[in-house]
Each structure stands twice: as C-alpha cells, then as structure tokens.
Design an enzyme around this catalytic site. Structure first.
Site, PDB file in Angstrom:
ATOM      1  N   LYS A 106      60.059   4.355  66.634  1.00  9.91           N
ATOM      2  CA  LYS A 106      58.785   4.425  65.468  1.00  9.91           C
ATOM      3  C   LYS A 106      57.490   4.749  66.382  1.00  9.91           C
ATOM      4  CE  LYS A 106      60.806   3.170  61.462  1.00  9.91           C
ATOM      5  NZ  LYS A 106      60.922   4.384  60.692  1.00  9.91           N
ATOM      6  N   SER A 118      56.185   0.763  61.378  1.00  5.79           N
ATOM      7  CA  SER A 118      56.534  -0.548  61.164  1.00  5.79           C
ATOM      8  C   SER A 118      55.781  -1.504  62.205  1.00  5.79           C
ATOM      9  CB  SER A 118      58.102  -0.590  61.793  1.00  5.79           C
ATOM     10  OG  SER A 118      58.195  -2.029  62.037  1.00  5.79           O
ATOM     11  N   TYR A 134      64.916   1.042  68.564  1.00  4.49           N
ATOM     12  CA  TYR A 134      64.345   0.919  67.301  1.00  4.49           C
ATOM     13  C   TYR A 134      62.972   1.136  67.396  1.00  4.49           C
ATOM     14  CZ  TYR A 134      62.528  -0.448  62.908  1.00  4.49           C
ATOM     15  OH  TYR A 134      61.580  -0.533  62.004  1.00  4.49           O
TER      16      TYR A 134
HETATM   17  C1  UD1 Z   1      62.535  -7.113  62.351  1.00  5.76           C
HETATM   18  C2  UD1 Z   1      62.502  -6.331  63.704  1.00  5.76           C
HETATM   19  C3  UD1 Z   1      61.465  -5.368  63.283  1.00  5.76           C
HETATM   20  C4  UD1 Z   1      61.876  -4.589  62.089  1.00  5.76           C
HETATM   21  C5  UD1 Z   1      62.129  -5.352  61.072  1.00  5.76           C
HETATM   22  C6  UD1 Z   1      62.721  -4.387  59.926  1.00  5.76           C
HETATM   23  C7  UD1 Z   1      63.283  -7.995  65.389  1.00  5.76           C
HETATM   24  C8  UD1 Z   1      62.683  -8.357  66.462  1.00  5.76           C
HETATM   25  N1  UD1 Z   1      62.351  -7.371  64.643  1.00  5.76           N
HETATM   26  O1  UD1 Z   1      61.436  -7.906  62.058  1.00  5.76           O
HETATM   27  O2  UD1 Z   1      61.443  -4.537  64.359  1.00  5.76           O
HETATM   28  O3  UD1 Z   1      60.751  -3.767  62.044  1.00  5.76           O
HETATM   29  O4  UD1 Z   1      62.928  -6.370  61.132  1.00  5.76           O
HETATM   30  O5  UD1 Z   1      63.010  -5.089  58.755  1.00  5.76           O
HETATM   31  O6  UD1 Z   1      64.240  -7.797  64.915  1.00  5.76           O
HETATM   32  N2  UD1 Z   1      65.104 -15.501  61.368  1.00  5.76           N
HETATM   33  C9  UD1 Z   1      65.869 -16.265  61.230  1.00  5.76           C
HETATM   34  N3  UD1 Z   1      67.182 -16.463  60.848  1.00  5.76           N
HETATM   35  C10 UD1 Z   1      67.905 -15.258  60.610  1.00  5.76           C
HETATM   36  C11 UD1 Z   1      67.170 -14.030  60.591  1.00  5.76           C
HETATM   37  C12 UD1 Z   1      65.836 -14.132  60.941  1.00  5.76           C
HETATM   38  O7  UD1 Z   1      65.279 -17.546  61.685  1.00  5.76           O
HETATM   39  O8  UD1 Z   1      69.024 -15.130  60.331  1.00  5.76           O
HETATM   40  C13 UD1 Z   1      63.979 -15.486  61.835  1.00  5.76           C
HETATM   41  C14 UD1 Z   1      63.438 -14.444  62.839  1.00  5.76           C
HETATM   42  O9  UD1 Z   1      63.578 -15.255  64.036  1.00  5.76           O
HETATM   43  C15 UD1 Z   1      61.920 -14.293  62.705  1.00  5.76           C
HETATM   44  C16 UD1 Z   1      61.815 -14.268  61.104  1.00  5.76           C
HETATM   45  O10 UD1 Z   1      62.924 -14.993  60.578  1.00  5.76           O
HETATM   46  O11 UD1 Z   1      61.202 -15.124  63.372  1.00  5.76           O
HETATM   47  C17 UD1 Z   1      61.879 -13.139  60.504  1.00  5.76           C
HETATM   48  O12 UD1 Z   1      63.062 -12.396  61.111  1.00  5.76           O
HETATM   49  P1  UD1 Z   1      63.460 -10.761  60.629  1.00  5.76           P
HETATM   50  O13 UD1 Z   1      63.547 -10.736  58.702  1.00  5.76           O
HETATM   51  O14 UD1 Z   1      64.324 -10.285  61.143  1.00  5.76           O
HETATM   52  O15 UD1 Z   1      62.068  -9.584  60.661  1.00  5.76           O
HETATM   53  P2  UD1 Z   1      61.164  -9.391  62.027  1.00  5.76           P
HETATM   54  O16 UD1 Z   1      62.214 -10.118  63.468  1.00  5.76           O
HETATM   55  O17 UD1 Z   1      60.021  -9.790  61.832  1.00  5.76           O
END
Ligand code: UD1
Length: 352
Positions: free
Chosen positions: A162, A134, A158
C-alpha cells in the site's frame, strides 16, 4: 432513471466486500460500471445480488468481467469494451499474516497488478484513479488522530504494498500532471448493506475482528480470541476506527465527483474513518446487543504488530470531499448481524 447516465467507471475488485457496496452506490448515482475481478476472494453471486438490489434498469449499466490484473490481456480486453472516464482500484490482497508468509504473491498481485493497470490506463488515455489505500500506511502512529500528512510507515509486506503504491501513484502523477489520483485510506470497514443481501465473506478463518465475531455469533466458530487486554486503554483492549461499509462506499462516490470536478487535484490522500475509536470489547458488546447472542471470549496475548490505538482525523475529507460518516457502532452491528443471520455461510448456501 437509466437515461440520466453519467460517466463510465472501471472498478477493479468490484466483486469484493467494499467493491460490491461501492458498485451499488455508483449504479444508484447513474454511473455506468464495468467490474474486473479475478474471484480470488469473491464470488459471482455477490455481483448477481448487486444487480438485484440495483433493479433491472440500473443493473443494465453493470458489466462484469472475470480477469486478473497481472494478465495484461485480461485488462486489455476490458479496456477495448468501453471508454472509461475513471478507475476505482480495489483489487488487491489484504491479509497481513499471509503477506509475511507469501511476500512475492503480495508484491505480484498488488504491485505488478497496479503497474499493469497504470500502463493500460495510460495507453487508453484514462488518467483518473481512486485508489484503495489503508490506515496501515500510518504504521504504529506516534500521535492520534492520524492526519493525512503524517510520516508514513509500513510494518509488513501487505502494508508495504500500500505504501509503495501510494508512492508510485505520486510519482506517476508528477511525471504527467494530466493524472488525477485520490488515495483513500480506509480505517476498519465493517457492517453490510442494510438489505442483508451483500456483505463480507472471507475465505477460511477470518483475520479481522468483525467477521470473526460474526462467525462466532452464527456458531461457525466457538469463541473470540481477544488479542491483548493489557493495552493502556479504558478496558485494556486495542482501539480502532470502525467504519460502516456504506459510509465507505459513499466516500468513493464523493472522491470520484471530486476527481471529475477538480482539474489540478494532483495525487491526494484522504482518510475514510469516523474519527471515533472503539475498543475490541466495545465491538463485542455492540454485536451482542444487535444479535441477542452471547459472544464467548478468551483473552490471549497481543497480536504481533498491533498498535494500541488508531483512529482517523476526518477533517480533510469532510472539508474537501463534503463527506462524513453517518453510521455508528449500533448501525454497523445491526447491519452486519442482518447479513450474518440471513447468510450464515456467506454467499454459499451451506458449509463451502
Ligand atoms: C488489519 C491490518 C491492517 C489492514 C486491515 C484490513 C493488522 C496488524 N492490521 O487491521 O493492516 O489494513 O486489517 O482490513 O493485521 N482482534 C482480536 N481478535 C481477532 C481479530 C482481531 O482481538 O480475532 C483485534 C486486533 O488485535 C485489533 C482489532 O481487533 O486490536 C482489530 O483487528 P482487525 O480487524 O484485524 O483490524 P486491524 O488490525 O486494525
């Protein structure tokens, strides 16, 4: 035609989101496929739908076993059913928050499970693996795009599973050069198969952005919490590299071909991303356009541990695997909406 059968592949976690899409592409490339999955975060219906999409001839090449990698007997049972030419290892837990609360559960599933898999692969002399890593191993990258030889860093249990598993894979390969291992570092997998028959179906409230948006669009959740609008980016929201799951699936087929064709590949990492960053608000706009639905949003504080901007350098995968993502945000949102509108409760017919 099924008569053109290729190698036999064991796919751990093959009933999951990325697993099902990859299994479908493997079948279409005439591979024989065995799935082992403990159904912790997946359902047998997903495999049934893969069979329907593959059609009767190709689905005859698919075998499904319910089993847990932590249980060596479960693994041994599968290894005695067929001689595997390679393993694609998806099985693992991936929720960051849960890993902080239940670190043992994460180390047990991800690390112990993988050690058992390495043990059985060694015993049955199957020494080719494609491993689901990842972008989390880049931690808070100091520079972007992320290049494969960056120093690695993990921010939570997590992420450490990895990172440790990458190190373990490198050590195992060093100890026995017969091993060939490809580590695929996924950026943010989204979208669904174009049929809308398979897609992501997380249990409980989604942690990740796109499944959350999807559930708002179908009315399961009232609004999206946008975590942070004070990042130093064009619209204040964080930037990620979203990649269509079918592109990701094709990346696995490319990696597998590379493994079979490259004797001295060793243990090597490739990013699977598009190389393009998109903000949270870009994804909301993309989904609104695809679905014709308004996604209500609420700006909230930043989520702890989130990086400002993460996206992939795609050069290495393009040059060495001959693979490049084909789809953009419009296609990702179109296909995810198609899956969501046809399956508002995922693989369940109603509220589970
Ligand atoms: C996340 C994990 C990453 C993992 C991946 C698996 C974290 C910090 N990272 O990646 O380690 O490999 O998922 O799929 O959790 N967001 C919102 N509202 C929400 C959900 C997300 O604003 O309800 C934003 C987050 O702040 C981020 C972006 O959307 O900026 C993407 O979030 P997400 O889909 O959770 O992915 P990652 O954080 O990049």
């Amino acid at each position: 035609m099924a008569s053109q059968k290729k190698q036999c592949i064991l796919v751990t976690g093959g009933a999951g989101f990325i697993g099902t899409h990859t299994v479908l592409q493997l079948l279409r490339e005439y591979y024989r496929v065995y799935i082992i999955d403990n159904l912790h975060n997946s359902v047998p219906e997903a495999v049934e739908r893969v069979k329907v999409l593959a059609g009767p001839a190709l689905s005859a090449n698919l075998h499904f076993h319910v089993g847990d990698l932590r249980n060596k007997d479960d693994l041994e049972k599968v290894f005695t059913q067929a001689r595997f030419d390679a393993v694609i290892h998806f099985a693992g837990l991936k929720a960051v928050g849960e890993s902080v609360e239940k670190p043992f559960f994460y180390y047990d599933n991800n690390i112990v499970g993988t050690l058992n898999l390495f043990e059985l692969m060694t015993k049955y002399d199957c020494k080719k693996m494609v491993f689901s890593s990842s972008a989390t191993v880049y931690g808070q990258p100091k520079k972007i795009p992320c290049v494969e030889d960056f120093q690695l860093q993990a921010m939570n249990p997590y992420g450490r599973t990895k990172l440790f598993l990458e190190e373990i894979a490198r050590d195992i390969q060093k100890g026995d050069p017969k091993w060939r291992i490809v580590l695929l570092r996924y950026f943010n997998p989204v979208g669904a198969h174009e049929s809308g028959q398979i897609g992501e179906d997380p249990k409980g409230i989604p942690n990740n952005l796109m499944p959350y948006i999807q559930q708002v669009a179908v009315g399961r959740l009232p609004e999206l919490n946008v975590f942070g609008n004070d990042y130093p980016t064009k619209d204040g929201t964080a930037i990620r590299d979203y990649i269509h799951v079918m592109d990701l699936a094709d990346g696995h087929v490319a990696a597998l071909q590379k493994l079979f064709n490259t004797e001295n590949i060793g243990c090597i990492a490739y990013n699977l991303g598009t190389g393009h960053g998109a903000s949270v608000l870009d994804m909301v706009a993309g989904f609104e356009k695809a679905s014709g639905k308004k996604i209500p949003i609420k700006f909230c504080p930043r989520r702890q541990g989130d990086a400002t901007a993460v996206y992939a350098s795609t050069e290495k995968a393009q040059k060495e695997l001959g693979w490049k993502a084909r789809y953009g945000i419009d296609e990702m949102c179109r296909d995810q909406w198609n899956w969501a509108s046809k399956n508002p409760w995922g693989y369940h017919s109603q509220h589970p």
